[in-house]
Scaffold this motif. Structure first.
Motif, short mmCIF file in Angstrom:
data_model
loop_
_atom_site.label_atom_id
_atom_site.label_comp_id
_atom_site.label_asym_id
_atom_site.label_seq_id
_atom_site.Cartn_x
_atom_site.Cartn_y
_atom_site.Cartn_z
N CYS A 42 56.53 64.21 16.53
CA CYS A 42 55.35 64.67 15.80
C CYS A 42 55.38 66.20 15.71
O CYS A 42 56.06 66.87 16.50
CB CYS A 42 54.08 64.22 16.52
N HIS A 43 54.59 66.74 14.79
CA HIS A 43 54.62 68.19 14.60
C HIS A 43 53.77 68.93 15.63
O HIS A 43 53.99 70.10 15.91
CB HIS A 43 54.17 68.51 13.17
N TYR A 44 52.77 68.20 16.19
CA TYR A 44 51.91 68.77 17.23
C TYR A 44 51.53 67.67 18.21
O TYR A 44 51.61 66.48 17.87
CB TYR A 44 50.64 69.40 16.63
N ARG A 45 51.10 68.07 19.41
CA ARG A 45 50.69 67.12 20.42
C ARG A 45 49.39 67.58 21.09
O ARG A 45 49.26 68.76 21.43
CB ARG A 45 51.76 67.01 21.53
N CYS A 46 48.46 66.65 21.22
CA CYS A 46 47.27 66.95 22.01
C CYS A 46 47.14 65.84 23.06
O CYS A 46 47.75 64.77 22.91
CB CYS A 46 46.02 67.04 21.14
N GLY B 272 58.49 63.32 7.51
CA GLY B 272 57.47 62.86 6.56
C GLY B 272 56.72 64.01 5.92
O GLY B 272 56.69 65.13 6.44
N PRO B 273 56.11 63.72 4.78
CA PRO B 273 55.44 64.77 4.01
C PRO B 273 54.11 65.21 4.62
O PRO B 273 53.55 66.21 4.21
CB PRO B 273 55.20 64.10 2.65
N LYS B 274 53.59 64.43 5.59
CA LYS B 274 52.28 64.79 6.14
C LYS B 274 52.38 65.27 7.57
O LYS B 274 53.21 64.79 8.34
CB LYS B 274 51.35 63.59 6.06
N LEU B 275 51.50 66.16 7.89
CA LEU B 275 51.44 66.68 9.25
C LEU B 275 51.14 65.52 10.22
O LEU B 275 50.21 64.76 9.99
CB LEU B 275 50.35 67.75 9.33
N ALA B 276 51.97 65.41 11.26
CA ALA B 276 51.77 64.31 12.22
C ALA B 276 51.40 64.88 13.59
O ALA B 276 52.01 65.85 14.05
CB ALA B 276 53.04 63.47 12.34
#
Ligand SMILES: NC(=O)c1ccc[n+]([C@@H]2O[C@H](COP(=O)([O-])OP(=O)(O)OC[C@H]3O[C@@H](n4cnc5c(N)ncnc54)[C@H](O)[C@@H]3O)[C@@H](O)[C@H]2O)c1
Length: 701
Positions: free
Chosen positions: A110-114, A87-91
């Protein structure tokens, strides 16, 4: 369906929330809802980044297992994840509770995980005979390297958020409010202009394994023994290997093929059965979950022998202080020394911190003074297996224990009602049948006496949960569920050696079937003296017209009690556990056969399997018929956790169903013709066989 997943915006951050209680399972509605909300978020001009999270107590805790039996309905989870990643948005995934299986795969898309610090992450698929089938085996190695990915995926174990953070699986740990923390983290990522990091495109961590493909064979070798007989762990390895050897898209396809192979296998069906059976076992129709359980703040154990010591350890391990009452100072010292030795062995292996060991030891207080039981909310009696001794102990407990205390007996063969009659409070008496070693074996049979109250059952069940046991409720009968069935299994094993098989052959056949060990090795480990004493007590009641193998008794008469005396059915070199065939035993067996006029012959492996296992099924059927077990699944759970029955075969009752009860019943009837009364088919088995049903169809509409 729309409200299973929702989209809203907080400032410039779009938030996608999955709300599918109790665990936000990724059923078809959630997958579709995720796709819809992703589209909304990605089209929302006001959103610079998207946070995906779960409502309630957890992030998505995995697939919807109920869907496994049916054709998979679109959208496929892989497509949802691809949409997130591409997708075009940071996930950003914001994790709490347990992010497992498919949930973790979404997070890896997802691009990052918290995550909140209390989060647990893992891929438990292997425990259901499966593998992560939505990119988990392809993305995890790219993130943490293939070796670590193998350990995680093949073990199926959970990992804390802190460990996952240290490995780079989680980018940020959050204290306090997850949503606020995730939004702040997302805002920071946007402000810093951080890229959309697509794990599928990261390759560096795969390089070392590309240069050294031997890691996969080494890993196969390493798990050969612990994973013996299982299919899924080896398929997991193949899938991770595909991540190293194939481009991402092809690796995904390979993963899917392997996943479907596992899904179609009888093993995964059996393991899924076992999973549900364990949960179901805790449901007692007339003791609803709301039944009040009395709080347990302190416990007492009577007897510091083999079982008492282990039981005290299970209490201490759960943080419950426990008094151990013994009859003599010597027995007490011996018992406590064994407890200390057991803890020290665990600590030496690095599996228990020294401070924690001391804390647990301090919770176990040995005493010769009976008034120590006065503050206990539950007392577990584990003294000699003799009715008179037990009754005396219970009469004393009745005088000394709190009026509200649960009085439990660890008897393996005695009548719980008769023990209860020694007290003025039979409603508070229950059997808690632990398995040896009690601090290791996960099974606990709770034995309901005729007068045991619902509150007593609820209290014992809550305790069982707290001390980490898998428990099953059994009615009160000789041997309860597990040992009553075992009697026929051991009897046939012994008859078979008289007829010409050897203990090694019988053990090998059952080991190859998947049991942790065969019947003779098991008896040597447990100690032959226990059964001997019980048999002596019942000798007068034994039918004289019934075949009886005296070999085990004769071994005991020679002091051969098993491993602990250096010999039983086998002999053991000092300090070694490897069983060695013993000519003395062979001679005893031959002598017994001669006395009974048994003509010895070569016994085939197939006969051994049937002769040993069908009695389990037949007696299990009687146990069901009599209502001693509530359901066939409970019997399976007893065998999986108490007797080393291979989990990938689902337990004896489930296994019989996979063979078809008709065939099983015919075989039992055939042995009935040959061997007589002991093989009479149970009427429930006959009925189900005729109707073409399995045990697990019982109680189903
Ligand atoms: N050993 C097993 O594998 C196993 C498995 C499940 C259940 N059980 C049952 O657990 C119970 C205990 O078995 P075990 O193997 O631990 O026996 P054990 O002989 O190892 O220990 C019994 C202990 O009880 C003590 N004792 C005897 N009378 C006592 C009294 N009046 N007051 C206080 N202490 C007393 C003895 O000194 C001894 O230390 C039995 O009912 C047995 O059937 C045993």
């Amino acid at each position: 369906m729309a409200d299973l997943v929702s989209y809203e915006r907080q400032g410039a951050i779009g938030i996608i929330t999955v709300d599918n209680p109790p665990v936000n399972a990724l059923g078809v509605g959630v997958r579709q809802g995720l796709l819809d909300c992703l589209r909304r978020g990605q089209e929302d001009a006001g959103a610079t980044a998207l946070v995906i999270m779960g409502a309630g107590r957890t992030f998505m805790a995995g697939a919807d297992i109920r869907e496994f039996g049916r054709p998979l309905e679109p959208p496929d989870l892989n497509d949802v994840i691809a949409r997130i990643e591409a997708g075009p948005k940071l996930a950003l995934a914001a994790l709490h509770g347990t992010a497992l299986g498919g949930g973790l795969e979404v997070a890896l898309g997802c691009h990052y995980r918290c995550a909140l610090r209390s989060t647990q992450v893992g891929f438990p698929e292997v425990k259901l005979g499966l593998l992560p089938g939505a990119g988990g085996t392809q993305r995890l190695p790219r993130l943490v390297g293939p070796e670590m990915a193998l350990r995680i995926i093949v073990s199926g174990d959970m990992m804390s958020a802190e460990q996952a953070h240290a490995l780079g699986r989680i980018d940020e740990l959050i204290d306090g409010d997850l949503r606020a923390g995730a939004v702040a983290f997302a805002e920071r990522l946007v402000a810093e202009g951080r890229p959309r990091r697509k794990i599928s495109e990261v390759d560096e961590r795969l390089e070392p394994a590309r240069r050294d493909p031997g890691i996969f064979d080494r890993f196969r070798k390493e798990i050969e023994r612990p994973a013996r007989g299982y299919l899924a762990p080896f398929k997991c390895i193949e899938a991770v290997q595909a991540a190293v050897t194939l481009p991402f898209a092809e690796g995904l396809r390979r993963e899917r093929e392997l996943f479907l192979e596992c899904l179609a296998s009888p093993q995964s069906k059996a393991q899924i059965h076992a999973f549900f059976a364990e949960r179901e076992a805790a449901r007692i129709p007339d003791v609803p979950r709301e039944t009040p359980a009395r709080p347990i703040a302190a416990a007492a154990v009577i007897g510091a022998g083999t079982m008492g010591g282990g039981i005290a350890m299970t209490f201490a391990n759960a943080g419950i202080p426990v008094h151990v009452v013994e009859a003599t100072p010597e027995a007490l010292e011996r018992g406590l020394a064994t407890v200390r030795k057991n803890y020290a062995a665990t600590a030496d292996k690095g599996r228990l911190a020294p401070a924690e060991m001391e804390r647990r030891l301090a919770l176990i207080r040995g005493t010769l003074a009976w008034d120590a039981v006065a503050d206990a909310d539950i007392v577990v009696e584990a003294v000699f297996e003799e009715m008179a001794v037990k009754q005396e102990v219970f009469a004393r407990l009745d005088r000394l224990a709190k009026p509200t205390a649960v009085l439990a007996t660890n008897t393996s063969t005695l009548d719980v009602d008769e023990i209860a009659r020694a007290t003025g409070r039979p409603g508070q008496v229950i059997g808690t049948h632990f398995f040896s070693p009690a601090n290791v074996m996960r099974l606990l049979e709770l034995v309901r006496g005729a007068r045991t109250t619902k509150e007593t059952i609820a209290t014992a069940a809550e305790l069982a949960r707290r001390i980490g046991k898998v428990w099953v409720l059994s009615g009160n009968c000789d041997g309860f569920i597990g040992n009553r069935m075992l009697a026929g299994y051991l009897r046939e094993a012994e008859f078979l050696v008289e007829e010409g098989a050897t203990p090694e052959q019988v053990d090998r056949v059952l080991y190859d079937f998947g049991f942790a060990m065969g019947p003779f090795a098991m008896q040597d480990l447990a100690g032959l003296d226990v059964g001997w004493r019980i048999r002596k007590g019942k000798a007068a009641a034994r039918r004289q017209d019934q075949r009886y193998s005296p070999v085990a008794d004769r071994l005991c008469e020679r002091g051969r009690f098993g491993q602990k005396t250096g010999g039983g059915w086998y002999r053991y070199e000092p300090g070694r556990r490897a069983p060695r065939p013993d000519p003395e035993v062979a001679a005893l067996i031959a002598e017994s056969a001669r006395e009974q006029g048994i003509r010895r012959r070569a016994v085939g492996d197939e006969e051994i399997l049937g002769r040993c296992l069908y009695p389990l099924v037949n007696e299990g059927a009687r146990i069901l018929e009599e209502g001693i077990a509530l359901r066939a699944g409970d019997i399976d759970v007893v065998y999986l956790h108490g007797y080393g029955f291979p989990r990938y075969r689902g337990g004896p009752m489930y296994w019989a169903g996979t063979l078809g009860l008709k065939g099983v019943c015919d075989e039992i009837a055939r042995y009935h013709q040959i061997h007589g009364r002991l093989w009479e088919p149970a009427s429930l088995l006959r009925r189900l066989a005729e109707q073409g049903q399995s045990f697990h169809d019982l109680g189903r509409a």
